[in-house]
Design a protein around this motif. Structure first.
Motif, PDB file in Angstrom:
ATOM      1  N   TYR A  10       0.879  -1.186   0.000  1.00  0.00           N
ATOM      2  CA  TYR A  10       0.000   0.000   0.000  1.00  0.00           C
ATOM      3  C   TYR A  10       0.905   1.221   0.000  1.00  0.00           C
ATOM      4  CZ  TYR A  10      -3.984  -2.980   1.247  1.00  0.00           C
ATOM      5  OH  TYR A  10      -4.974  -3.930   1.248  1.00  0.00           O
ATOM      6  N   CYS A  34      -7.057   4.244   3.994  1.00  0.00           N
ATOM      7  CA  CYS A  34      -6.868   3.473   2.766  1.00  0.00           C
ATOM      8  C   CYS A  34      -7.770   4.049   1.670  1.00  0.00           C
ATOM      9  CB  CYS A  34      -7.225   2.011   3.036  1.00  0.00           C
ATOM     10  SG  CYS A  34      -7.265   1.002   1.542  1.00  0.00           S
ATOM     11  N   ALA A  36      -8.871   2.658  -0.899  1.00  0.00           N
ATOM     12  CA  ALA A  36      -9.817   1.673  -1.435  1.00  0.00           C
ATOM     13  C   ALA A  36     -10.948   1.381  -0.455  1.00  0.00           C
ATOM     14  CB  ALA A  36      -9.082   0.393  -1.811  1.00  0.00           C
ATOM     15  N   CYS A  37     -10.616   1.018   0.796  1.00  0.00           N
ATOM     16  CA  CYS A  37     -11.662   0.599   1.750  1.00  0.00           C
ATOM     17  C   CYS A  37     -11.960   1.655   2.813  1.00  0.00           C
ATOM     18  CB  CYS A  37     -11.284  -0.720   2.408  1.00  0.00           C
ATOM     19  SG  CYS A  37      -9.899  -0.570   3.569  1.00  0.00           S
ATOM     20  N   HIS A  55      -3.058  -1.330   7.079  1.00  0.00           N
ATOM     21  CA  HIS A  55      -4.325  -1.093   7.784  1.00  0.00           C
ATOM     22  C   HIS A  55      -4.083  -1.216   9.291  1.00  0.00           C
ATOM     23  CE1 HIS A  55      -5.891  -2.458   3.793  1.00  0.00           C
ATOM     24  NE2 HIS A  55      -6.716  -1.464   4.004  1.00  0.00           N
ATOM     25  N   SER A  59      -8.594  -5.688   7.257  1.00  0.00           N
ATOM     26  CA  SER A  59      -9.648  -5.253   6.326  1.00  0.00           C
ATOM     27  C   SER A  59      -9.782  -6.347   5.273  1.00  0.00           C
ATOM     28  CB  SER A  59      -9.264  -3.913   5.699  1.00  0.00           C
ATOM     29  OG  SER A  59     -10.306  -3.423   4.907  1.00  0.00           O
ATOM     30  N   CYS A  62     -10.031  -5.924   1.333  1.00  0.00           N
ATOM     31  CA  CYS A  62      -9.172  -4.952   0.660  1.00  0.00           C
ATOM     32  C   CYS A  62      -7.861  -5.617   0.245  1.00  0.00           C
ATOM     33  CB  CYS A  62      -8.889  -3.792   1.613  1.00  0.00           C
ATOM     34  SG  CYS A  62      -8.037  -2.433   0.807  1.00  0.00           S
TER      35      CYS A  62
HETATM   36 ZN   LIG Z   1      -7.980  -0.928   2.311  1.00  0.00          ZN
END
Ligand SMILES: [Zn+2]
Ligand SMILES: [Zn+2]
Ligand SMILES: [Zn+2]
Ligand SMILES: [Zn+2]
Length: 307
Positions: A10, A34, A36-37, A55, A59, A62
């Motif tokens: 990430y 994040c 994305a999520c 994270h 998660s 994700c």
């Molecule tokens: Zn995420």
């Protein structure tokens, strides 16, 4: 086929104001989520790994792939938007799979608008570029796990929409957004002129002048051959102007009768003994003999569809 494992961490986070920030620009103790999520992120700066995020809590749905796809297309959209607002060109360079040349151009030559996840008839490209009439002229697809469907590619082709593809293997590919000249992995466009007879794209042609010697009398001899970036052309592809240019450069191309092939054709001829190089030997003994010094000249375009 076994997929090659990708090296993806990430590498981008969202700040509380909704902006995206790269891990290399982030600082410890900052508030990150994040992209994305939307779950909380912590910055990691270890000795062994490049800076990245993790994270705070598990998660489960994700993945770094999803986050990279999301971040890359969002940042690319922002970059294009900025260029359009400031009326700046965005240079792009690609290896053309049609003709083998490296083409360059301005991605925003005709584009006046950029859209993230535009809703087209049958698909939703990551990024779409629109002209002043509102027609989609190009799309950018960011591929991390899923390549565009065959039907989607056909749709683009039928509607004359250029496809620009970025294939990402690592979070470090995020740096490609900073390139002054964009270098995508694939562009469906060939910028060569079209053939007036058949309408297909033409291919660039090069005249090779090879420093060699006569196979019979060993006198020094300049030998001409034609090539494109992707293949060699036959001796029958020599146009009158190619012959003229080759002869100006010291070659001696003239019509000869081959007893082997039982036909007459233009052949590289020795000025001293008048023997010539047959079609088959031209490639085997001269063109593919890479130790021989050679000069490469631009010889314009030709159409391999019509030839
Ligand atoms: Zn995420
Ligand atoms: Zn091309
Ligand atoms: Zn043609
Ligand atoms: Zn000779």
């Amino acid at each position: 086929m076994i997929p090659i494992p990708k090296d993806i961490l990430y590498c981008v986070a969202e700040t509380p104001t909704g902006e995206l920030i790269k891990a290399s620009d982030a600082h410890k103790g900052g508030s990150y989520a994040c992209p994305a999520c939307k779950q909380s992120f912590v910055l990691r700066r270890g000795k062994r790994k490049r800076p990245h995020f993790a994270h705070k809590a598990l998660s489960p749905n994700c993945t770094p792939e999803t986050a990279l796809h999301h971040s890359f297309k969002t940042l690319m959209h922002e970059k294009i938007q900025k260029h359009i607002e400031q009326s700046l060109p965005l240079k792009i360079q690609w290896d053309c799979s049609n003709c083998g040349e490296i083409h360059t151009g301005n991605l925003l030559k005709k584009a006046v608008k950029v859209q993230l996840e535009a809703n087209l008839e049958i698909c939703r490209p990551d990024i779409a570029l629109l002209d002043k009439d509102g027609s989609t002229i190009a799309v950018i697809e960011v591929v991390v796990t899923h390549a565009p469907e065959e039907t989607t590619l056909e749709y683009y082709q039928q509607n004359r929409i250029a496809i620009v593809i970025y294939s990402l293997d690592s979070d470090e590919d995020i740096k490609r957004l900073d390139d002054e000249v964009l270098k995508p992995d694939n562009v469906s466009l060939c910028t060569n002129p079209k053939c007036l007879k058949c309408g297909n794209k033409m291919t660039k042609k090069y005249l090779e002048i090879i420093d060699a010697s006569c196979w019979k009398c060993h006198a020094p001899m300049k030998v001409a051959a034609l090539s494109s970036r992707l293949w060699y052309l036959g001796i029958s592809d020599f146009s009158d102007s190619d012959i003229q240019l080759a002869n100006q450069k010291g070659c001696f191309l003239k019509s000869q009768y081959s007893n082997v092939e039982k036909e007459r054709y233009i052949a590289n001829t020795c000025r001293k003994c008048n023997r010539f190089i047959g079609n088959h030997y031209l490639f085997r003994d001269y063109v593919s003999f890479i130790e021989l010094e050679r000069e490469e000249l631009d010889a314009g375009y030709y159409c391999h569809h019509c030839q």
